[in-house]
Motif scaffolding. Structure first.
Motif, mmCIF file in Angstrom:
data_model
loop_
_atom_site.group_PDB
_atom_site.id
_atom_site.type_symbol
_atom_site.label_atom_id
_atom_site.label_comp_id
_atom_site.label_asym_id
_atom_site.label_seq_id
_atom_site.Cartn_x
_atom_site.Cartn_y
_atom_site.Cartn_z
ATOM 1 N N ASP A 109 0.855 -1.178 0.000
ATOM 2 C CA ASP A 109 0.000 0.000 0.000
ATOM 3 C C ASP A 109 0.896 1.234 0.000
ATOM 4 N N PHE A 110 0.338 2.368 -0.307
ATOM 5 C CA PHE A 110 1.126 3.600 -0.360
ATOM 6 C C PHE A 110 0.245 4.786 -0.012
ATOM 7 N N ASN A 111 0.883 5.928 0.200
ATOM 8 C CA ASN A 111 0.184 7.137 0.611
ATOM 9 C C ASN A 111 0.298 8.219 -0.455
ATOM 10 N N ILE A 112 -0.653 9.128 -0.469
ATOM 11 C CA ILE A 112 -0.523 10.321 -1.294
ATOM 12 C C ILE A 112 0.711 11.096 -0.818
ATOM 13 N N GLY A 113 1.516 11.523 -1.760
ATOM 14 C CA GLY A 113 2.750 12.231 -1.417
ATOM 15 C C GLY A 113 3.983 11.359 -1.451
ATOM 16 N N ASP A 114 3.810 10.030 -1.594
ATOM 17 C CA ASP A 114 4.972 9.144 -1.695
ATOM 18 C C ASP A 114 5.725 9.397 -2.991
ATOM 19 N N ARG A 115 7.048 9.293 -2.931
ATOM 20 C CA ARG A 115 7.897 9.456 -4.096
ATOM 21 C C ARG A 115 7.698 8.287 -5.063
ATOM 22 N N VAL A 116 7.872 8.571 -6.355
ATOM 23 C CA VAL A 116 7.810 7.522 -7.366
ATOM 24 C C VAL A 116 8.933 7.738 -8.384
ATOM 25 N N SER A 117 9.290 6.666 -9.063
ATOM 26 C CA SER A 117 10.227 6.759 -10.179
ATOM 27 C C SER A 117 9.803 5.773 -11.245
ATOM 28 N N ILE A 118 10.251 6.018 -12.458
ATOM 29 C CA ILE A 118 10.090 5.056 -13.546
ATOM 30 C C ILE A 118 11.484 4.747 -14.077
ATOM 31 N N ASN A 119 11.865 3.482 -13.962
ATOM 32 C CA ASN A 119 13.226 3.056 -14.319
ATOM 33 C C ASN A 119 14.273 3.893 -13.578
ATOM 34 N N GLY A 120 13.951 4.250 -12.318
ATOM 35 C CA GLY A 120 14.900 4.978 -11.478
ATOM 36 C C GLY A 120 14.919 6.475 -11.666
ATOM 37 N N ARG A 121 14.045 7.004 -12.544
ATOM 38 C CA ARG A 121 14.060 8.429 -12.839
ATOM 39 C C ARG A 121 12.724 9.081 -12.487
ATOM 40 N N ILE A 122 12.767 10.389 -12.215
ATOM 41 C CA ILE A 122 11.559 11.133 -11.909
ATOM 42 C C ILE A 122 10.706 11.225 -13.172
ATOM 43 N N PRO A 123 9.451 10.770 -13.122
ATOM 44 C CA PRO A 123 8.611 10.750 -14.331
ATOM 45 C C PRO A 123 7.914 12.081 -14.585
ATOM 46 N N LYS A 124 7.388 12.197 -15.777
ATOM 47 C CA LYS A 124 6.551 13.350 -16.114
ATOM 48 C C LYS A 124 5.240 13.273 -15.338
ATOM 49 N N ASP A 125 4.607 14.436 -15.136
ATOM 50 C CA ASP A 125 3.282 14.456 -14.523
ATOM 51 C C ASP A 125 2.299 13.716 -15.424
ATOM 52 N N GLY A 126 1.389 12.982 -14.789
ATOM 53 C CA GLY A 126 0.378 12.291 -15.581
ATOM 54 C C GLY A 126 -0.157 11.066 -14.877
ATOM 55 N N ASN A 127 -0.965 10.312 -15.588
ATOM 56 C CA ASN A 127 -1.578 9.094 -15.065
ATOM 57 C C ASN A 127 -0.788 7.879 -15.554
ATOM 58 N N TYR A 128 -0.553 6.946 -14.647
ATOM 59 C CA TYR A 128 0.209 5.742 -14.971
ATOM 60 C C TYR A 128 -0.599 4.515 -14.538
ATOM 61 N N HIS A 129 -0.727 3.556 -15.467
ATOM 62 C CA HIS A 129 -1.579 2.401 -15.237
ATOM 63 C C HIS A 129 -0.756 1.113 -15.214
ATOM 64 N N TYR A 130 -1.137 0.205 -14.331
ATOM 65 C CA TYR A 130 -0.471 -1.095 -14.228
ATOM 66 C C TYR A 130 -1.525 -2.160 -13.915
ATOM 67 N N THR A 164 -6.418 -3.020 -13.317
ATOM 68 C CA THR A 164 -7.175 -1.845 -12.860
ATOM 69 C C THR A 164 -6.327 -0.857 -12.059
ATOM 70 N N GLY A 165 -5.071 -1.170 -11.806
ATOM 71 C CA GLY A 165 -4.247 -0.314 -10.960
ATOM 72 C C GLY A 165 -3.782 0.935 -11.676
ATOM 73 N N GLY A 166 -3.562 1.985 -10.910
ATOM 74 C CA GLY A 166 -3.049 3.216 -11.495
ATOM 75 C C GLY A 166 -2.884 4.310 -10.462
ATOM 76 N N ILE A 167 -2.010 5.263 -10.775
ATOM 77 C CA ILE A 167 -1.790 6.416 -9.902
ATOM 78 C C ILE A 167 -1.670 7.665 -10.771
ATOM 79 N N THR A 168 -1.857 8.819 -10.139
ATOM 80 C CA THR A 168 -1.599 10.100 -10.785
ATOM 81 C C THR A 168 -0.359 10.708 -10.138
ATOM 82 N N VAL A 169 0.580 11.135 -10.959
ATOM 83 C CA VAL A 169 1.856 11.665 -10.467
ATOM 84 C C VAL A 169 1.955 13.150 -10.775
ATOM 85 N N GLN A 170 2.431 13.896 -9.779
ATOM 86 C CA GLN A 170 2.703 15.320 -9.961
ATOM 87 C C GLN A 170 3.965 15.671 -9.193
#
Length: 214
Positions: free
Chosen positions: A178-199, A202-208
């Motif tokens: 589980d995770f919280n709003i405000g938790d850090r994320v990366s994609i392949n170890g790098r800071i991603p662009k803002d947007g919606n990411y799906h896995y 039905t899973g997905g998060i919004t990153v800003q």
């Protein structure tokens, strides 16, 4: 291999992948930038440490080895020791050991497009990683996360995105997976662009700004 002086490459260090990212390095066609319009030299780093060099279609076999400490040994007719300069999915800049000069190689997909000379490489790197509008803060998008970015006592949750990339959530939640709003994320170890990411299904998060917004 032809080398070039560059004061741009040291400024790009924080955006670069490491040379030990062998998945990105191996089995790609890396075209040498040598300033000769009538010659095309393609390097292919195989996973078994065989190095294939295609010179206008004629293939020479050699060896390569990652030595650790961001060092790469290339053994063809002679042995060459290179250090890390800059590395992403498009460009590989290898620093000649003990010199401030670089050998540049370009992923063939980009070489056949716009990146087929030194000037276009420098322009591409500046626009992608360094250029910003007046008054705009330097973007952190694409930068590799370091220890200062990641909260203490976090746990990593990894999800494979629909495009095959790996999303990592640095969760501060006490609950498993589980995770919280405000938790850090990366994609392949790098800071991603803002947007919606799906896995998954039905899973997905919004990153800003590199953090979970929703």
């Amino acid at each position: 291999m032809k080398t070039y002086f560059s004061d741009l490459i040291p400024r790009l260090q924080k955006y670069s992948r490491k040379l030990d990212d062998l998945t990105l390095l191996t089995d790609q066609h890396w075209v040498l930038i040598d300033g000769l319009g009538n010659s095309k030299n393609v390097f292919i780093f195989k996973k078994d440490n065989t190095l294939l060099l295609s010179k206008n279609g004629n293939v020479i076999k050699g060896n390569w080895e990652y030595l650790g400490n961001n060092s790469l040994l290339i053994d063809l007719d002679e042995s060459y020791l290179y250090k890390h300069g800059f590395f992403d999915e498009n460009i590989l800049a290898l620093k000649v050991d003990s010199k401030k000069e670089y050998t540049f190689l370009v992923n063939e997909n980009k070489f056949e497009g716009e990146l087929n000379n030194l000037e276009s490489i420098f322009k591409f790197l500046e626009e992608k990683y360094l250029r910003k509008s007046p008054g705009e803060k330097e973007s952190t998008i694409g930068r590799v996360l370091d220890d200062s970015d990641i909260p203490k006592n976090h746990k990593k949750i990894e999800k494979r995105l629909s495009d095959g990339n790996i999303l990592t959530i640095y969760s501060t939640s006490e609950k498993t997976d589980d995770f919280n709003i405000g938790d850090r994320v990366s994609i392949n170890g790098r800071i991603p662009k803002d947007g919606n990411y799906h896995y998954g299904w039905t899973g997905g998060i919004t990153v800003q700004n590199g953090k979970i917004r929703w």
